[in-house]
Design an enzyme around this catalytic site. Structure first.
Site, PDB file in Angstrom:
ATOM      1  N   ARG A  66      40.987  44.540  35.089  1.00  0.00           N
ATOM      2  CA  ARG A  66      41.842  44.590  33.897  1.00  0.00           C
ATOM      3  C   ARG A  66      41.960  46.033  33.435  1.00  0.00           C
ATOM      4  O   ARG A  66      41.010  46.811  33.543  1.00  0.00           O
ATOM      5  CB  ARG A  66      41.226  43.787  32.754  1.00  0.00           C
ATOM      6  CG  ARG A  66      41.464  42.303  32.834  1.00  0.00           C
ATOM      7  CD  ARG A  66      42.936  41.927  32.589  1.00  0.00           C
ATOM      8  NE  ARG A  66      43.138  40.499  32.657  1.00  0.00           N
ATOM      9  CZ  ARG A  66      43.493  39.824  33.755  1.00  0.00           C
ATOM     10  NH1 ARG A  66      43.705  40.460  34.896  1.00  0.00           N
ATOM     11  NH2 ARG A  66      43.660  38.518  33.723  1.00  0.00           N
ATOM     12  N   HIS A  78      50.350  45.286  38.416  1.00  0.00           N
ATOM     13  CA  HIS A  78      49.518  44.102  38.115  1.00  0.00           C
ATOM     14  C   HIS A  78      49.937  42.914  38.997  1.00  0.00           C
ATOM     15  O   HIS A  78      50.250  41.835  38.496  1.00  0.00           O
ATOM     16  CB  HIS A  78      49.591  43.728  36.633  1.00  0.00           C
ATOM     17  CG  HIS A  78      48.513  42.748  36.226  1.00  0.00           C
ATOM     18  ND1 HIS A  78      47.953  42.711  34.987  1.00  0.00           N
ATOM     19  CD2 HIS A  78      47.887  41.755  36.918  1.00  0.00           C
ATOM     20  CE1 HIS A  78      47.047  41.747  34.924  1.00  0.00           C
ATOM     21  NE2 HIS A  78      46.985  41.146  36.103  1.00  0.00           N
TER      22      HIS A  78
END
Ligand code: NDP
Ligand code: OXD
Length: 314
Positions: free
Chosen positions: A229, A277
């Site tokens: 993350r 991502h």
């Protein structure tokens, strides 16, 4: 039964289409339409808006559409129902592909050859290292970390892992906790971050971690791959470590602000590789089938799989 599809940031249509196909006898509704809040018994979420799951009196479970659940815990008005996450071989394989690919790109100096091709330069590197000489350290030895470790080992890399509690993985030295962090870092040429974002891990991937990485490895300096993350990393520290030579390269799939703003200096830094991502995307077919299996389990009186612990945040 009504399933609420509570998604932001992703295209909602493929999910609604899958759930309608997989659950033909149920109602599937989205946040963008009026619906009977009392009828909703399940919700699927990817970054649902704060409060979107509040006021659903018959809600029985929330299913994260990703492996991570930080996007769900970001909602202070989260109802007190079980939250289950994605654990699925389709997603796991995708993440391991990403990790193995980028470790191989670093090992085989692929960026250098891409630059040489642009300049029509034919220059062989006679000092090609073997995978066995490259020490990969995986932070986060959960579902994804353990699979990546096994596949990196298959490619010949010298792999170790680090996690909160000790894991036991055949052929992979496993380090645990803050006491063993320094020893783990000191034997790491490529740091692969597959940690969840929690109160403990926020901002953890920063200068002290980079300073602790191996010196004198065969790749000429340690590299970072973060597919966990963005909130784990301090982006200014990554740039400073690259500029000072503490880090040789950083591969970043996740960022503090996503989408990464066009003005971010990360885009143009020569030491950074950026992906949007998508190290391991959630496939609506695979994840849809998982959610339906989970609903069937609940309705058969069986316990849900892959329920996360609120107190630890993952
Ligand atoms: P798991 O929950 O299976 O594993 C998490 C691992 O991190 C465990 O080994 C856990 O330790 C470790 N960990 C958690 N907190 C700490 C801590 N404070 N210190 C040290 N270790 C810690 O998760 P997954 O492997 O399934 O997924 C990991 C993350 O990958 C997700 O949370 C998500 O953020 C990210 N992800 C990113 C994707 C992308 O496309 N970029 C796609 C999918 C996931 P322990 O073993 O002791 O529990
Ligand atoms: C996930 C993600 O958590 O895609 O699955 O980031």
């Amino acid at each position: 039964m009504t399933l609420l599809v509570a998604i932001t940031g992703w295209d909602v249509d493929p999910w609604v289409e899958r759930f309608r196909r997989l659950l033909p006898d149920r109602k599937v509704v989205t946040l963008g339409e009026p619906f009977d809040r009392r009828a909703v018994d399940y919700a699927v979420s990817w970054k649902h808006p704060v409060g979107a799951l509040d006021g659903l009196p018959n809600l029985e479970a929330v299913f994260s559409l990703g492996a991570g659940v930080d996007h769900i815990f970001a909602d202070p008005r989260l109802p007190d129902v079980p939250i289950a996450r994605v654990v699925d071989s389709d997603l796991t394989d995708r993440m391991s592909e990403y990790v193995v690919m980028h470790c191989l790109m670093l090992l085989r100096q692929q960026r250098r050859y891409a630059r040489q091709q642009t300049a029509a330069v034919w220059q062989d590197d006679k000092n090609q290292s073997a995978a066995a000489d490259v020490r990969v350290g995986i932070m986060g030895m959960g579902v994804l970390g353990q699979d990546a470790a096994a596949k990196l080992k298959m490619m010949g890399f010298d792999v170790a892992g680090w996690s909160r509690t000790r894991r036991s993985v055949p052929g992979v030295p496993c380090f645990a906790g803050s006491d063993e962090l320094a020893a783990f870092l000191a034997r790491t040429d490529i740091l692969v971050v597959l940690l969840p974002l929690t109160a403990e891990t926020r901002g953890f991937i920063a200068k002290p971690i980079f300073d602790g990485l191996a010196k004198g490895g065969v790749l000429g300096g340690p590299s970072l791959i973060n597919a966990g993350r963005g909130g784990l990393q301090v982006e200014d520290d990554i740039v400073a470590a690259l500029d000072s030579g503490v880090l040789a390269h950083a591969v970043l799939d996740v960022f503090n602000v996503e989408p990464l703003p066009p003005a971010s200096p990360l885009w143009t830094h020569p030491g950074i590789t950026i992906t949007p991502h998508n190290a391991a995307m959630s496939d609506p077919d695979a994840v849809g089938r998982l959610v339906v299996r989970q609903i069937r389990r609940l309705e058969a009186g069986e316990p849900l799989d892959y329920v996360v612990e609120r107190s630890r945040g993952y």
